[in-house]
Design an enzyme around this catalytic site. Structure first.
Site, short mmCIF file in Angstrom:
data_model
loop_
_atom_site.label_atom_id
_atom_site.label_comp_id
_atom_site.label_asym_id
_atom_site.label_seq_id
_atom_site.Cartn_x
_atom_site.Cartn_y
_atom_site.Cartn_z
CG ASP A 113 -0.34 -0.17 1.82
OD1 ASP A 113 0.38 0.02 2.52
OD2 ASP A 113 -0.92 -0.06 3.73
CB SER A 114 0.32 4.98 -0.85
OG SER A 114 -0.63 4.96 0.04
N GLY A 115 0.77 3.58 1.88
CA GLY A 115 1.31 3.99 3.58
C GLY A 115 0.02 5.17 3.69
N GLY A 116 -0.17 5.70 2.94
CA GLY A 116 -1.14 6.92 3.20
C GLY A 116 -1.69 6.57 4.43
CG PHE A 117 -5.93 3.19 5.53
CD1 PHE A 117 -6.93 4.20 4.89
CD2 PHE A 117 -5.08 2.10 6.71
CE1 PHE A 117 -7.48 3.25 5.86
CE2 PHE A 117 -6.34 1.39 7.32
CZ PHE A 117 -7.35 2.33 7.07
CG ASP A 156 -5.36 6.88 -0.94
OD1 ASP A 156 -4.35 6.35 -0.20
OD2 ASP A 156 -6.03 5.81 -0.61
CD GLN A 176 -9.55 6.91 -0.93
OE1 GLN A 176 -10.73 7.30 -0.34
NE2 GLN A 176 -9.13 6.49 -0.56
N GLY A 231 -11.04 3.77 0.58
CA GLY A 231 -11.72 4.84 1.40
C GLY A 231 -13.10 3.94 1.39
CG ASP A 264 -6.21 -5.62 1.24
OD1 ASP A 264 -6.71 -4.62 0.87
OD2 ASP A 264 -5.51 -5.41 2.53
CB CYS A 289 -12.03 -26.82 6.85
SG CYS A 289 -11.00 -26.15 6.15
CB CYS A 298 -7.32 -25.62 6.46
SG CYS A 298 -7.81 -25.96 8.16
CB CYS A 337 -10.40 -28.50 9.44
SG CYS A 337 -10.41 -27.03 9.99
CG HIS A 357 -9.73 -22.56 9.90
ND1 HIS A 357 -10.53 -23.63 9.23
CD2 HIS A 357 -11.18 -21.76 9.95
CE1 HIS A 357 -11.34 -23.22 8.52
NE2 HIS A 357 -11.84 -22.21 9.63
#
Lengths: 371, 371
Positions: free
Chosen positions: B92-96, B146, B201, B228, B278, B316, B318, B321, B347
Site C-alpha cells: 500500500d502507499s502508507g497513506g492509510f 492517497d 476515492q 475509502g 485484502d 474444511c 485445511c 481442521c 484456518h
C-alpha cells in the site's frame, strides 16, 4: 509391560546408545525432550515438532491439571489425542511447579496444599493424586511425586526433604502399579502400561544422593531420574552429583536428568551415561531472541544483525537457517512479531536435537566397555 | 512491461476469471491477498502461506518504512528477499496508516507530516516519497499515495479530499514511471517493472466516485483500486459505491477493493467483478479466537467448545481442521498460548483462500457475457 530399554552400545567413557521402546514410539537415546508445558511446545505446531524429529516430548502435570483439567483430558482420550501428538509423551509429577509457581504451599507428610497461580483456587496434591492425574493424562512415562530440594539447603533440610520424597516415591509406585492400566490408551496397545520413574533427590550431599538412589533402586521403578539439579548450584556440582548417582543405577534402565541444560551440558551428561534430558531453555530463550548456534549464543536483537543476510547458524540445515536471515529474525524480534518466537524456537530445537543426534552417532563409534 | 492481465471468462452477472501475471508470480483472480503488515503474515511462516496456496500478499509501506526502514530493505535486495517470499507482493502507499495510526498529522498540498506511532519521531510523506519507499521495497504492485476519506464526511470535505488524492495520483504516477526501473529485482526479470495502481476515492458520493474513476482512468494506471470503503459505512453503501465505480474502469485492467471484508462480502464483490481484495480480518480475528467456518463465525473461547472434539470446521480440509479439535484450540486460546493464534490464522486464511478458489471455479462455469 512398561517401557523396554535395549542397550545398543556402552562406551567405556560412560555414555551409551540405547533404544527406548514406549507404547507410542521407539526413541533413540540419549534423547533431548522438548518441553510442551500446557499441551503445546510453545509457539510451534506439532507438525513442525515431528519434522524436527522429536520422538518424545514433555507435558507439565501442574499446568494441565489446572487448565484444561485432567478429567477433561481423560474424557477426550488422554493428552496424546487432546494435543494431537501421536508420538511419546512424558509428564512430570507436578511437584516442581507446585513448589515453584503456586502460592501458600503447605507441606505435610500426606501431601501439599497450595493455591493456583492462575486464579488462587485451593488444591491438594498427594502422591496418589499426582498418579491419578498423570494416569488421566496418559503419558507413556509418568514421574513419582517428589519434593525438589531447593539450593542451597542445609543438611537437615535436605535430609528431611529426602525422607519425604522417598516415602512419596513408595506411595507413587504402589498407586501407579495398581492403576496404570487405567490410562486412556490401555486398549490401544496390547499389554502395554504407563511406566513410572523414581526421582533421586538429596540436595548437594553425595551420601544423601547415594542413599536416595539405592532406596529407589530397591523399589524397582521403570527408570530413574535425577532431580533437584540445575537449581542455582555451580555447574561443577551438577556434574559431580550426576557422576555420584549414575553408577548406582541399574544399567538396563533409562536414566533421566531433569531440567538441564545448556548445549554443552546436555552433551556432557549424555557422554557420562545420561539417557534422557529436558529443558525449557531452547524454547524459552528463543522467545526472548536468544539463539544457540555452532558459533555460540547469539542475541538476535543485536544491532549488528540489522542487515546481516547470513543464516542464523551457517552450520545448521534446519528449515529456519535454510530460508531466513539474521536480519529478518532480528526485525521480527524487535517488532514483537509472533513469527520471531516461532522461527527462533524451531532453530533452537533443531540445534538441541541435532546435538543429541551427533552424540548418539559418536557414542556408537566410541571404544566399547570391556566385556 | 508492468503487469499482464488476461481475462479468461467474463460472466454476464459481472464477475470475471482472469490471470494476473506479475514479475514474481502468476496469480489467478479473483484473489484474496493475506496481509503481511511488517513483512510477516502475523503468526505464520512463509512455508505455511505457500502451502495454503497464497500467490500474492500485502506489505504495509508505513510499517516497513518505520521499521526496519526501506533503505535497509533495499540494501538487502527488497522485501521479497528480506522476508524470503518468492511469490508476488503488493504494498500500500502508507497513506492509510499515516492517517489511522500516526500522531500529529499535518496535511498540505505537498504531502503529510506526521509523528511515528512507535517512537514519536517526525516524518514527511509526499507522493514522490511514497513511491521511492515502495520502489525500495520492490513489491510487484505499488499503490498511489492517497488520502483515505473518513466516514462520515461532508460533501465539501469529500471534495477537498478527492482534489488532493487526484493531484497526488498524478504525481505518484509520474514519479513511478520515472523510477520504477529502480526496484531491487529489475535485473532479475527481463523487461519487467513495478506496476502502479490508482485509488478511487470520493467518500460516499456517487458523482465524486465517478469523477475520481474517470480522472484516474485518463491517467492510465496499471490497475485501479477502490479505496475509502469499509470505513464504518453500512454494507449496502459499500456495495453501492463498488457498483457505481466498476463500470467506469477499463475491463482489461485489474480492479482491487481495498480492506474488505467478511467472507460473504469478498464473495459478493468477486461476483460483481472485483479482481483483488485484502483484509486483516481473517488474521486479526484469528488471534482473538474468532474462526470463520462453513457453519458461520465461531468464537473458540466459548465454554461450549471445552470438550468439543470436532474439527474447527467440519467442511474444511485445511491442516488445522484435519489435525486439531475445537477443544484443543479453545484450550490454547484460553491459556494464551501463541500456537492458538497460529492455528486459528492458518484456518481462517485457508477459509478465505478457499472461498476465492470456489468462486473462481464457479465463475468459470457461469453464463458468459454476450459477445
Amino acid at each position: 509391560m512398561g517401557l523396554q530399554f535395549q542397550l545398543l552400545h556402552q562406551a567405556a567413557a560412560g555414555g551409551r546408545r540405547a533404544e527406548l521402546d514406549l507404547p507410542h514410539r521407539r526413541v533413540a537415546t540419549p534423547v533431548f525432550m522438548p518441553v510442551g508445558t500446557a499441551g503445546t511446545v510453545k509457539a510451534v505446531t506439532q507438525e513442525v515438532i515431528e519434522d524436527l524429529g522429536a520422538d518424545l516430548i514433555l507435558g507439565n502435570t501442574y499446568h494441565l491439571y489446572l487448565r484444561p483439567g485432567h478429567e477433561a483430558i481423560r474424557r477426550m482420550g488422554g493428552l496424546h489425542r487432546f494435543m494431537s501428538w501421536p508420538r511419546a509423551l512424558l509428564t512430570d509429577s507436578g511437584g516442581f511447579q507446585v513448589f515453584s509457581l503456586s502460592a501458600l504451599r503447605k507441606v505435610t507428610g500426606e501431601g501439599v496444599s497450595f493455591r493456583s497461580h492462575l486464579d488462587g483456587s485451593s488444591h491438594f496434591f498427594t502422591p496418589e493424586h499426582s498418579m491419578d492425574v498423570q494416569i488421566a493424562l496418559g503419558a507413556d512415562i509418568a514421574m513419582a511425586f517428589d519434593e525438589c530440594t531447593e539450593y542451597p539447603a542445609s543438611r537437615a533440610r535436605a535430609e528431611e526433604s529426602l525422607r519425604l520424597t522417598m516415602a512419596w516415591a513408595e506411595r507413587s509406585l504402589a498407586h501407579s502399579r495398581a492403576h496404570c492400566h487405567e490410562v486412556p490408551w490401555f486398549d490401544q496397545f496390547e499389554g502395554r502400561r504407563q511406566s513410572l520413574f523414581g526421582i533421586v533427590q538429596g540436595g548437594m550431599y553425595k551420601d544423601l544422593r547415594r542413599e536416595s538412589a539405592e532406596r529407589l533402586v530397591a523399589m524397582d521403578f521403570d527408570g530413574y531420574a535425577i532431580g533437584g539439579l540445575s537449581v542455582g548450584e555451580p555447574r561443577e556440582l551438577t556434574a559431580e552429583m550426576i557422576a555420584e548417582v549414575l553408577p548406582l543405577l541399574p544399567p538396563d534402565k533409562p536414566r533421566y536428568v531433569m531440567g538441564v541444560g545448556y548445549p554443552d551440558e546436555i552433551e556432557l551428561y549424555a557422554r557420562m551415561g545420561v539417557d534422557m534430558m529436558d529443558c525449557v531453555l531452547p524454547t524459552r530463550a528463543a522467545r526472548h531472541g536468544l539463539l544457540f548456534t555452532s558459533e555460540g549464543r547469539l542475541n538476535i536483537k543485536g544491532r549488528r544483525y540489522a542487515e546481516d543476510q547470513g543464516p542464523p547458524d551457517p552450520a545448521c540445515a534446519c528449515p529456519v537457517c535454510r530460508r531466513y536471515t539474521r536480519a529478518y529474525l532480528r526485525h521480527l524480534q524487535v517488532a514483537g512479531e509472533p513469527l520471531g518466537g516461532t522461527l527462533n524456537t524451531i532453530h533452537n530445537l533443531a540445534y538441541y536435537l541435532g546435538i543429541m543426534e551427533r552424540v548418539r552417532s559418536e557414542l556408537g563409534r566410541e571404544a566399547p566397555v570391556a566385556e
